[in-house]
Design an enzyme around this catalytic site. Structure first.
Site, PDB file in Angstrom:
ATOM      1  CE  LYS A  81      -3.975   1.934   2.532  1.00 58.99           C
ATOM      2  NZ  LYS A  81      -4.882   1.744   3.695  1.00 58.99           N
ATOM      3  CB  SER A 156      -8.261   3.378   2.764  1.00 58.50           C
ATOM      4  OG  SER A 156      -7.353   2.835   3.725  1.00 58.50           O
ATOM      5  CB  SER A 180      -8.550   0.618   5.727  1.00 58.48           C
ATOM      6  OG  SER A 180      -9.394   1.739   5.751  1.00 58.48           O
TER       7      SER A 180
END
Length: 470
Positions: A81, A156, A180
């Site tokens: 990420k 997210s 997330s």
């Protein structure tokens, strides 16, 4: 190279590399080609590290050939990420404001992966500053769910979820402040683990809310999640929330026997206002555990009635403090949805925040009491299914409900308490995956992972795979 190899789990791929059946370079090159070919369709990556990844793969092959195997993930390629720092490389947080940000240091979790011999292929798309759950980025474009490209992948960490589900990464890291890791893992048919707060150091991870943030694995199966946690767990004095506790042997904890397990079920909160088919699938897995020797005990956590307000008061206040100066000086450089949320966070008073912390303490106490009588608590991960990209609402048994509120309703409590929480696939609903959540005692990831592996051994998904990448 056969495309079938990319469907392997991370630990399976590592075993093939270590046996000499394929090299890390070959596997990395194949994965990069596959990821590049699909990225326009899925939009999981914001940047690739082709040359650096192949150099890391060559180094891994040399070490493995010399008999220096660092662990089950040595030589396995994967993306991470884009809010986890890599030294001397751009980390954008999927934002305009930090579009050219370069850190001098690797994140603690990145160091853990590197020490495990992981090959890092690139940085994965995310919701701007990790404050959102649909991954519809105004700066990098929406991520598409590999099960249905019209649907959101969850966020997210949506790029991480989509990349692993479409075989563009063997596994990945996500971050979790209100769900997330678990939200996109559930929506994309993956295993996602939010470890206990403090289990994985957060140094080098751009914060969303200091007291709620976690880093954890997003993987194709529970064994991969265990191996990933083994690589990144541990104390780092540079993170003031890191806790110096022993790191377990997570892979050794996995099993298939449910005999003697006591499963907690909290009906009043976790099974209220849930999609009918989601509830059916999750209860079916609980029944399956019972048929294999587990017992079910009802638990009560009345303070969960305050959890949604407590989560938002805490996360919005902390996030707005972090972004306060940019809200004053560069407000127009935020995406509209993020700017609204950060501005909303500035409306909470100190009284609101402190009252939320009192409610949070009560929630933690009641969870601890409930978990003193059971091994884990099982609940749906999401009460609704992933909607179309661009939608602000989800469907709950024929009624439109707010998407953000719905998506974080069952995941947020584990951020407030800091307790470990795992999502595993429980089946399909209308061609989309459904996740089941396992919540455990603090620093008892072993039991949480064990329960996840028992559920997984029954193959709730029936071997189904996401159409994109399959």
């Amino acid at each position: 190279m056969p495309k079938e190899l990319l469907k392997k789990t991370a630990t399976e791929a590592g075993e093939l590399i270590h046996k000499g059946e394929v090299t890390s370079v070959e596997l990395t090159q194949s994965l990069l080609e596959h990821a590049h070919s699909l990225n326009e369709q899925v939009n999981a990556y914001v940047s690739f590290r082709d040359d650096k990844a192949l150099e890391e793969a060559r180094k891994a092959d040399e070490e493995i050939a010399a008999g220096n195997i660092r662990g089950p993930l040595h030589g396995v390629p994967m993306g991470i990420k884009d809010n986890l720092y890599m030294a001397d490389e751009v980390t954008t947080m999927a934002s305009k404001i930090h579009g050219d940000f370069v850190s001098k240091h690797d994140a603690s979790a990145v160091t853990g992966l590197k020490n495990a011999g992981v090959v890092i292929t690139g940085k994965l798309n995310m919701h701007e500053y990790a404050w959102g759950i649909d991954n519809n980025s105004p700066h990098f474009g929406p991520v598409h769910n590999p099960w249905n490209p019209d649907k959101v992948p969850g966020g997210s960490s949506g790029g991480s979820g989509a990349a692993v589900a479409s075989d563009m990464s063997f596994s990945s890291l996500g971050t979790d402040t209100a769900g997330s890791i678990r939200i996109p893992s559930s929506a994309c048919g993956l295993v996602g683990l939010k470890p206990t707060h403090g289990r994985v150091a957060k140094f080098g991870c751009f914060p969303l809310a200091w007291s709620l943030d976690h880093i954890g694995p997003m993987s194709k199966n529970v064994a991969d999640a265990a191996a990933m946690l083994q690589a990144i767990a541990g104390f780092d004095h540079r993170d003031p929330t890191s806790v110096n506790v022993p790191v377990g042997n997570y892979s050794a904890a996995l099993g298939e026997s449910a005999e003697g397990l006591v499963i907690g079920v909290e009906e009043d909160y976790f099974f209220k206002d849930v999609d009918n088919e989601v509830e059916r699938l999750v209860r079916a897995q609980i029944d399956e555990l019972v048929s294999r020797g587990a017992k079910v005990k009802k638990v009560e956590i009345p303070a969960l009635a305050y959890s949604e307000w407590t989560e938002l008061a805490t996360s919005l206040s902390e996030a707005s403090a972090i972004h306060h100066n940019d809200l004053i000086n560069r407000a127009d450089d935020f995406g509209d949805d993020i700017r609204f949320l950060f501005e909303l966070g500035e409306l909470f008073s100190s009284v609101d925040y402190l009252q939320a912390q009192q409610a949070r303490r009560q929630i933690k106490q009641e969870f601890a009491q409930a978990l003193s009588d059971v091994d884990v608590i099982i609940a749906p991960t999401l009460p609704v299914m992933a909607p179309d990209i661009g939608s602000a609402v989800a469907d709950l048994n024929g009624k439109d409900v707010d998407l953000i509120d719905s998506f974080i309703r069952f995941t947020g409590p584990s951020n407030l308490t800091g307790l470990p929480a795992l999502t595993v696939p429980a089946g399909l609903n209308g061609g989309l995956p459904v996740g089941l959540q396992v919540i455990g005692r603090a620093f008892d990831e072993e039991t949480v992972l064990k329960v996840g592996s028992i559920i997984e051994s029954g193959d709730p998904m029936g071997g189904a795979r996401a159409p994109i990448g399959a």
